[in-house]
Enzyme design. Structure first.
Site, PDB file in Angstrom:
ATOM      1  N   LYS A 118       0.839  -1.211   0.000  1.00  0.00           N
ATOM      2  CA  LYS A 118       0.000   0.000   0.000  1.00  0.00           C
ATOM      3  C   LYS A 118       0.867   1.252   0.000  1.00  0.00           C
ATOM      4  CE  LYS A 118      -1.496   1.661   4.069  1.00  0.00           C
ATOM      5  NZ  LYS A 118      -1.201   3.069   4.325  1.00  0.00           N
ATOM      6  N   ASN A 119       1.896   1.272   0.844  1.00  0.00           N
ATOM      7  CA  ASN A 119       2.680   2.492   0.994  1.00  0.00           C
ATOM      8  C   ASN A 119       3.604   2.771  -0.193  1.00  0.00           C
ATOM      9  OD1 ASN A 119       1.442   3.001   3.373  1.00  0.00           O
ATOM     10  ND2 ASN A 119       3.226   2.609   4.689  1.00  0.00           N
TER      11      ASN A 119
ATOM     12  N   CYS B  96      -3.913  13.260  13.870  1.00  0.00           N
ATOM     13  CA  CYS B  96      -4.020  11.872  13.475  1.00  0.00           C
ATOM     14  C   CYS B  96      -3.966  11.045  14.743  1.00  0.00           C
ATOM     15  CB  CYS B  96      -2.860  11.531  12.555  1.00  0.00           C
ATOM     16  SG  CYS B  96      -2.737   9.795  12.184  1.00  0.00           S
TER      17      CYS B  96
ATOM     18  N   ARG C  86       1.739  14.414  13.509  1.00  0.00           N
ATOM     19  CA  ARG C  86       2.054  14.182  12.097  1.00  0.00           C
ATOM     20  C   ARG C  86       1.932  15.434  11.227  1.00  0.00           C
ATOM     21  NH1 ARG C  86      -0.133   8.296  10.458  1.00  0.00           N
ATOM     22  NH2 ARG C  86       1.702   8.313   9.173  1.00  0.00           N
TER      23      ARG C  86
ATOM     24  N   LEU D  29       7.737  19.754   6.810  1.00  0.00           N
ATOM     25  CA  LEU D  29       8.937  19.487   6.001  1.00  0.00           C
ATOM     26  C   LEU D  29       8.606  19.420   4.505  1.00  0.00           C
ATOM     27  CD1 LEU D  29      10.620  16.895   8.385  1.00  0.00           C
ATOM     28  CD2 LEU D  29      11.077  19.346   8.196  1.00  0.00           C
TER      29      LEU D  29
ATOM     30  N   ASP E 203       5.737   0.498  11.892  1.00  0.00           N
ATOM     31  CA  ASP E 203       4.506  -0.158  11.442  1.00  0.00           C
ATOM     32  C   ASP E 203       4.415  -1.621  11.874  1.00  0.00           C
ATOM     33  OD1 ASP E 203       3.600   2.154  10.339  1.00  0.00           O
ATOM     34  OD2 ASP E 203       3.923   1.589   8.248  1.00  0.00           O
TER      35      ASP E 203
ATOM     36  N   ILE F 270       9.418   6.862  16.535  1.00  0.00           N
ATOM     37  CA  ILE F 270       8.971   7.603  15.341  1.00  0.00           C
ATOM     38  C   ILE F 270       7.721   8.436  15.628  1.00  0.00           C
ATOM     39  CG2 ILE F 270       8.341   7.415  12.888  1.00  0.00           C
ATOM     40  CD1 ILE F 270      11.166   6.405  13.406  1.00  0.00           C
TER      41      ILE F 270
ATOM     42  N   ARG G   3      -8.192  -0.256   5.601  1.00  0.00           N
ATOM     43  CA  ARG G   3      -7.407   0.778   4.920  1.00  0.00           C
ATOM     44  C   ARG G   3      -6.131   0.188   4.312  1.00  0.00           C
ATOM     45  NH1 ARG G   3      -5.439   5.322   8.327  1.00  0.00           N
ATOM     46  NH2 ARG G   3      -4.378   5.551   6.359  1.00  0.00           N
TER      47      ARG G   3
HETATM   48  C1  UD1 Z   1       4.916   6.827   6.429  1.00  0.00           C
HETATM   49  C2  UD1 Z   1       4.053   5.612   6.258  1.00  0.00           C
HETATM   50  C3  UD1 Z   1       3.584   5.112   7.609  1.00  0.00           C
HETATM   51  C4  UD1 Z   1       4.778   4.876   8.545  1.00  0.00           C
HETATM   52  C5  UD1 Z   1       5.674   6.110   8.584  1.00  0.00           C
HETATM   53  C6  UD1 Z   1       6.966   5.876   9.339  1.00  0.00           C
HETATM   54  C7  UD1 Z   1       3.036   5.993   4.091  1.00  0.00           C
HETATM   55  C8  UD1 Z   1       1.801   6.310   3.321  1.00  0.00           C
HETATM   56  N1  UD1 Z   1       2.918   5.981   5.424  1.00  0.00           N
HETATM   57  O1  UD1 Z   1       4.112   7.830   7.051  1.00  0.00           O
HETATM   58  O2  UD1 Z   1       2.890   3.866   7.400  1.00  0.00           O
HETATM   59  O3  UD1 Z   1       4.309   4.607   9.838  1.00  0.00           O
HETATM   60  O4  UD1 Z   1       6.031   6.519   7.259  1.00  0.00           O
HETATM   61  O5  UD1 Z   1       7.662   4.802   8.791  1.00  0.00           O
HETATM   62  O6  UD1 Z   1       4.071   5.725   3.528  1.00  0.00           O
HETATM   63  N2  UD1 Z   1       7.319  14.666  10.453  1.00  0.00           N
HETATM   64  C9  UD1 Z   1       7.476  16.009  10.708  1.00  0.00           C
HETATM   65  N3  UD1 Z   1       7.231  16.905   9.689  1.00  0.00           N
HETATM   66  C10 UD1 Z   1       6.873  16.498   8.429  1.00  0.00           C
HETATM   67  C11 UD1 Z   1       6.736  15.119   8.189  1.00  0.00           C
HETATM   68  C12 UD1 Z   1       6.968  14.216   9.205  1.00  0.00           C
HETATM   69  O7  UD1 Z   1       7.796  16.405  11.824  1.00  0.00           O
HETATM   70  O8  UD1 Z   1       6.684  17.352   7.557  1.00  0.00           O
HETATM   71  C13 UD1 Z   1       7.554  13.695  11.548  1.00  0.00           C
HETATM   72  C14 UD1 Z   1       6.300  12.880  11.896  1.00  0.00           C
HETATM   73  O9  UD1 Z   1       5.478  13.562  12.819  1.00  0.00           O
HETATM   74  C15 UD1 Z   1       6.904  11.619  12.490  1.00  0.00           C
HETATM   75  C16 UD1 Z   1       8.197  11.433  11.666  1.00  0.00           C
HETATM   76  O10 UD1 Z   1       8.481  12.710  11.097  1.00  0.00           O
HETATM   77  O11 UD1 Z   1       7.236  11.797  13.832  1.00  0.00           O
HETATM   78  C17 UD1 Z   1       8.114  10.401  10.570  1.00  0.00           C
HETATM   79  O12 UD1 Z   1       6.972  10.661   9.800  1.00  0.00           O
HETATM   80  P1  UD1 Z   1       6.878  10.291   8.254  1.00  0.00           P
HETATM   81  O13 UD1 Z   1       8.051   9.446   7.850  1.00  0.00           O
HETATM   82  O14 UD1 Z   1       6.638  11.538   7.490  1.00  0.00           O
HETATM   83  O15 UD1 Z   1       5.577   9.402   8.219  1.00  0.00           O
HETATM   84  P2  UD1 Z   1       4.573   9.346   7.019  1.00  0.00           P
HETATM   85  O16 UD1 Z   1       5.321   9.610   5.769  1.00  0.00           O
HETATM   86  O17 UD1 Z   1       3.373  10.143   7.339  1.00  0.00           O
END
Ligand code: UD1
Length: 431
Positions: free
Chosen positions: A22-23, A120, A125, A129, A308, A330, A400
């Site tokens: 999915k991801n 979320c 989340r 960035l 995950d 994370i 999902r």
């Molecule tokens: C993706 C995966 C999710 C997985 C996660 C971590 C998809 C669709 N989802 O989620 O299943 O659990 O990676 O492996 O691929 N963060 C910031 N600012 C940002 C973006 C992220 O501070 O702009 C922080 C988040 O709050 C979190 C960390 O960075 O603490 C990692 O998040 P991120 O890798 O972005 O997770 P997703 O991409 O949402």
């Protein structure tokens, strides 16, 4: 709302097949927005997040065809005309990964309007960035009425250093950079296999990306991308969930159609726990006849232990000898499954980002509530070894991201049934 009814006690025996990731599928579908030509994707899992993405792209004017019958895991997306480069709150609120359309839309159309995802269940989340990176690529960003708007004549290559490793952030900016003028260098990128799968698709579409699989990606921007055909990688989290199910139930389960090199951190840890595993590249046989002993895990970015898989590992730890400590690095609020596992008789103490699990607790069936995608998987696992009939409510969370999990588990001997409304057929509207 659907529920699962699970009667525990059966060892899982036989072969279960893993679906596409999915991801990886989500960003690859978003990548189709970067070209006027059709993009054909194979091994797309039939899960609700994919249906949400289909709606998202259709609402923008893209033609999204989902295959039926034997071609049911194939999708063809043609974003020739994009009437409205916008992602509405209605869709974004149900799937945070909808923000993946921001980068491709602004790169292709010079304009994007995407709802902010909001809170979320597993933490704040933010998408700061993504926004900062797009600004570095020259987009003008405004935020109003809960929406992010990005505008540019054409994005310009830049040096981007991520303050924190982000999976969808890396993917979003990678897609944007493919159509930027000049060279973009992105450092401290996520190295998840799903990021590499997207980069492979983008290169097939004519992008020029170097450093795939490393934390530094170098992108030479091009004027235009073309259509391509691509097969999505297997879902390592679904595979890992079945592997734990095999171990936990004392079964003998062959998890087929996975890519075992994506599972190294999990398999190493399971061996430490005492699980017997034979892996051969694209399948894992797990034999659960050894006694299990507790082990500690700390979730990390790939290639570390995946967040995950944390909830599913916790279910396993409740049945292992001794104490296991889980540190969640994370996401700040990802222990909601622990409350439900406690109600089933587990012995878990939560302190901030750390959970201490005292093992060998007999689990007894209860009515429990799924709170997010992977938390639901952990409850399914616990129910498979609980005494009696567990009822899991809100299984839409599991729908999902897991394709037909109840059919797959039933096929290897689990007693699981779905009650309540059924999933809508593909191509029809869903709640
Ligand atoms: C993706 C995966 C999710 C997985 C996660 C971590 C998809 C669709 N989802 O989620 O299943 O659990 O990676 O492996 O691929 N963060 C910031 N600012 C940002 C973006 C992220 O501070 O702009 C922080 C988040 O709050 C979190 C960390 O960075 O603490 C990692 O998040 P991120 O890798 O972005 O997770 P997703 O991409 O949402």
């Amino acid at each position: 709302m659907d529920k699962f009814v699970i009667r525990g006690g059966n060892p899982l025996l036989g072969t279960v097949h893993v679906s596409g990731a999915k991801n990886a599928a989500l960003p690859c579908i978003a990548a189709a927005l970067l070209t006027e030509d059709p993009v054909i994707l194979e091994n797309i899992p039939q899960v609700r997040d994919i249906e949400t993405t289909r709606k998202l792209l259709s609402a923008m004017g893209a033609e999204v065809e989902l295959g039926y019958g034997r071609a049911q895991h194939r999708t063809s997306i043609c974003a020739k005309k994009l009437a409205s480069p916008e992602a509405s709150y209605e869709l974004v609120k149900t799937m945070r990964a909808s923000t993946l359309v921001l980068g491709p839309l602004v790169a292709r159309c010079g304009h994007a309007r995407v709802s902010l995802p909001g809170g979320c269940a597993i933490g704040a989340r933010p998408i700061d960035l993504h926004i900062k990176g797009l600004e570095q690529l020259g987009a003008k960003i405004t935020q109003e009425h809960g929406y992010v708007e990005a505008r540019t004549d054409r994005l310009k290559g830049a040096e981007i250093v991520f303050d924190k490793i982000t999976v969808t952030g890396t993917e979003d900016l990678l897609m944007a950079a493919t159509l930027a003028e000049g060279v973009t260098v992105m450092r401290n990128c996520a190295r998840e296999p799903e990021v590499s799968d997207l980069a492979d698709l983008l290169n097939k579409m004519g992008a020029k990306i170097d450093g795939i699989g490393t934390s530094t990606l170098r992108i030479q921007g091009v004027e235009k991308l073309r259509g391509a055909k691509h097969r999505i990688i297997p879902d390592r989290i679904e595979a890992g969930t079945f592997i734990i199910a095999g171990a936990l139930t004392g079964g003998d389960l062959n998890v087929a159609g996975c890519d075992t090199k994506h599972l190294d951190a999990l398999l190493d840890k399971l061996r430490e726990v005492g699980v017997k595993i034979v892996s051969n590249g694209n399948s894992v046989r797990v034999m659960g006849d050894n006694p299990l002993k507790g082990a500690d895990i700390t979730t990390e970015e790939y290639p570390g232990f995946p967040t995950d898989m944390q909830a599913q590992f916790m279910a396993l730890a409740t049945q292992a000898e001794g104490t296991s400590v889980i540190t969640e690095n994370i996401f700040e609020n990802r222990f909601m499954h622990a409350q439900e596992l406690l109600r089933m008789g587990a012995n878990i103490k939560i302190e901030g980002r750390r959970a201490t699990i005292k093992g060998k607790s007999p689990l007894s069936a209860a009515a429990v509530l799924a709170s997010d995608l992977r938390a639901s998987a952990s409850l399914v696992l616990a129910a498979l070894v609980a005494d009696g009939e567990t009822i899991i409510d809100r299984v839409y969370h599991i729908d999902r991201g897991y394709e037909n999990i109840e059919e797959k588990l039933r096929g290897v001997g689990a007693q699981i049934k779905r009650i309540g409304e059924m999933l809508p057929k593909r191509g029809t509207a869903s709640a």
